[in-house]
Each structure stands twice: as C-alpha cells, then as structure tokens.
Design a protein around this motif. Structure first.
Motif: not given
Length: 429
Positions: A1-14, A36-40, A248-252
């Motif tokens: 998620m850090r390298d590819k922020p646009l990764t969707r949950s359905c892509e993580v499963v496989p 993870v998004k909140v952490i990053i 991303l969150p608004i400030t980011w």
C-alpha cells in the motif's frame, strides 16, 4: 500500500493467496487495507483539522503565498480550502492570460471537488464557484484581459459574469461536441458525426468570411483571446496528473500536489537554464517548419511594412501592425506561415515579431521562483481537547426502493447483529 496507494482490497486478496498461500476473506482484507491507510497517510477525518497547520506552514516556508480555509464556526465543519503558492502567483504574470477551469471529483472517504487552481469544495455550485472566483481575483493580476475556458458548468456560468464581468468566457470545443452528440440521439450516426465534425470546422475557422460560408448565421460576440486553444485538455491533463493524490486524506492530497509542483518547477527551471536562444526551442522548430512550407510562395512588396503573399489564396501581411488577413497571427499570438515568408523580404527581425510569451527570457521568469519544502517534523500531535475542524457531513445517496419480502432466518440474525453494533457505537460494513 505504501508503494502503490491505489491498490484495491480486491487486488490484495489474490496477492495474499499467490505469494503467501493465505485464504483471507475480502472483509478482513478491506479492514486491513483501511488500517494501513490510516497508518501511512493518517486519518481522513483528522486530516481536515491538519489543514490549519498546513496553511500556517505554507505561509512560513513560502511567504507571499495565498491560503484560505473556510469553515462553519457554529459546528466547526469544513467548507472550502484554497491555496496558491507564491511562485504560481508571480509565474502567472509571465504566462498568457488564458485560464482553464475544471473540477475532478475526489476519491477519498469524504466527497469533494479539486479545481485546477487548488481549491477544495463540497460540490460545483454557484456559491462555491463564486467563492472560488472571488479568491482567484485576489491572486491573479486583474489589469490583464483574462480569457477563461471551461466545460460550461451551470454554477460557473452564473458566477463568472458576477465576479469577472469584463473577462471573456470561452467554452471547451470537446464538451460542446459531446453535448451536440448527446442531443442528437436517435439520428443517423453518419449524419450526426458529420454535424459534430462541422462544428469543429466552424470553431477553428479564423476568418468571419469563411465562417459565414460554412455557417450562414453568425452571432457577433467577443470570444476573447483563445490563442489557438479550443479545448480544456490542459485541465484534463492536470486532472490525470493528480489522479493518485485524489485518493489521499485532504492534507496529504494538498501536500502531494505541492510536491509535484515543486519538482516540475525545478525541472523546467533547470531545462530553461540550458537554452541560449531568444525564442523557446519548440517555437524555433515551428519557425523552420513554417518557412519550409511557405518558401515556394511569391511575395509582393507594397511598402516597408505591407506585403501580399500569394499562397493558395492571396493574403495581406502588415508587419508593423502585427496583422495578417488570415487572422492566424492574431489568434495564436505567433507569426503564421504568411508572415514568416514575408519577413524574409523585409527589414524586420522575425524574433521581434513574436509575443514575449514565447521568449526564453519570459519562460525563465515564469519558473524563476522555487517552492520550498514544508517539513512535517515540526507538526504538533493532535489534541482532541483543542479547537478542531471536522470533515463535512457527507450526504448519502437515497437507497433504491426494495420489494417487500419475508426475510430469511439468516437475514434476521444479520439485522439483529447490525442493530447491536449500532448500539455499541461501532460501524458494521
């Protein structure tokens, strides 16, 4: 998620199945991705309050910038945010006064709009466009005649004449074509495409006579200086440029766009430092192409300033007045092929006949400034007891009416669990 922020949950499963042999449900993966998004990137809701720190940091490290954060004092809910860095403010004065307005939708948890001029609002309404244009008036130089180009948004059409009454407002040709095509549904496709192509021919015709020949009726109105730009593709390109940042969150998100601007300004400034010509290299190449296309034409000299160029149709070139009867010189602000060949027979210097916007010196001026970093190391931790700006209230779309049916036992249990979760204050996806 850090390298590819646009990764969707359905892509993580496989990925988990392929790389680690783990069978993880979509629901569990979705929860993990959200955490993870909140952490990053931090929490979306808290990011709205961080705009206050970010606004102060912008003014501290980039003095001369313009920032405005608007919120409801009564309920502390976010309304709007606008930022213009000082290098953008001063760089605009070295650019042609042609501004493109557009608004891509944000992809984060809280809906919103991100116009090309760095404003964030909740929707494209007349009120928000009026606010944005008013703020824009505090940034741009009002002494120059501005031409705006947009997709004819209804709120913008109402706000523009009120805030910029003397400005020209042109419409994107591509959007006009799409609107025309939509209005002719049911008509033969071949005939419809012919009309859409004809609209493009009308728009690009530089002479009134030629326009009358293709379109019998012409309403005489001021179009403003379009400089040959008939579409708002530059705004669409910017939208694609910030595609990742919109999630991303608004400030980011604001910080990510600022970082991209900082890199672009530095890269173009370094590129321009290598140029030794008077005219920007792109237009030097255009000069050469125009000369090669026109060198077989005959030129008749009237006096020191006026020439007749015998091309397919003969045209009159008045170099002293910067006019050509084909009108392309006036439209583009750059000598046409008739002018290029005529100047060869005159005492004028071709470079002197080019608007200063195309000079290397002007390009240098536009990118002479630098956007300075905004370090987050000095940001204070969030204090829940302090005054806080909360995110806007997101309106949910109305649910579709469902047919009445008797719920199954499993559905009843699910409803009971949801009601219990709500009572416990948690959110059940």
């Amino acid at each position: 998620m850090r390298d590819k922020p646009l990764t969707r949950s359905c892509e993580v499963v496989p990925i988990l199945k392929r790389d680690y042999g783990l069978d993880v449900s979509y629901h569990v993966v979705w929860l993990g991705v959200e955490k993870v998004k909140v952490i990053i990137h931090g929490d979306h809701s808290l990011s709205f309050d961080q705009l206050r720190w970010y606004s102060d940091a912008v003014m501290r490290y980039n003095p001369g910038s313009y920032v405005n954060i608007d919120y409801d004092v009564s309920n502390q809910r976010f309304y709007r945010f606008l930022v213009s860095f000082t290098v953008c403010i001063f760089g605009y004065n070295s650019c042609r006064p042609l501004l493109f307005l557009d608004g891509p939708f944000l992809k984060g948890k809280y809906k919103g709009l991100f116009p090309v001029t760095f404003a964030i609002v909740d929707s494209e309404t007349t009120t928000n466009w009026s606010w944005f244009l008013h703020e824009l008036g505090n940034v741009v130089d009002g002494k120059r005649q501005i031409t705006f180009s947009s997709d004819r948004n209804h709120g913008l059409l109402e706000a523009m004449p009120k805030v910029f009454p003397s400005a020209y407002h042109s419409y994107c040709l591509q959007h006009l074509k799409n609107n025309l095509r939509d209005r002719m549904k049911g008509i033969d496709n071949g005939f419809r495409d012919h009309l859409v192509r004809s609209l493009g021919n009308y728009a690009y015709e530089p002479t009134v006579v030629g326009f009358h020949e293709m379109l019998e009726k012409l309403k005489e109105e001021e179009w403003g200086m379009r400089y040959g730009d008939m579409t708002s593709n530059v705004a669409e390109s910017f939208n694609n440029w910030i595609k990742k940042a919109r999630n991303l969150p608004i400030t980011w998100m604001v910080d990510a766009i600022y970082t991209q601007l900082m890199r672009q300004m530095s890269a173009r400034r370094g590129q321009a430092n290598k140029w030794n010509e008077l005219i920007c290299p792109t237009f030097e190449t255009m000069f050469l192409d125009l000369f090669n296309d026109s060198r077989s034409w005959q030129v008749s000299k009237t006096n020191e300033d006026v020439f007749e160029v015998h091309s397919i149709l003969s045209v009159t070139v008045d170099i002293a007045r910067c006019t050509c009867s084909c009108f392309k010189w006036k439209i583009n602000g750059f000598p046409c092929d008739h002018v290029v060949i005529a100047i060869q027979k005159s005492h004028y210097n071709l470079n002197d006949c080019v608007e200063y916007y195309f000079h290397v010196e002007t390009y240098h001026a536009a990118y002479s400034g630098a956007i300075f970093p905004i370090p987050s190391v000095e940001k204070l931790p969030f204090d829940p007891t302090d005054f806080t700006i909360y995110p806007p209230i997101v309106k949910k779309s109305p649910d579709r009416p469902k047919k009445n049916k008797i719920p199954s036992r499993g559905e009843k249990l699910k409803q009971i669990r949801c009601e219990r979760c709500d009572k416990l204050g948690s959110h059940n996806r």
